[in-house]
Scaffold this motif. Sequence first.
Motif: not given
Length: 65
Positions: A20-37
């Motif tokens: 259940p903990m793994i399934a809960a992690r999948l429901d979260r949005p992806e962490p934001r990506r760093l900008d290329p600059a």
Amino acid sequence: METALTKKPLVSEELSREAPMIAARLDRPEPRRLDPAGRKLRNRIILANVLAWIVIILLIRMIFF
């Protein structure tokens, strides 16, 4: 002769609690990506650091050896 106490379950309790903990992690949005600059700046700082260490090592070798 095997008893009920010596038999181990095929799936451990620990794994069944993790599912259940793994399934809960999948429901979260992806962490934001760093900008290329920011990535470019970080890469330049790392490169400058490497070059500075090479120069320092060469200067020490020239002075002491």
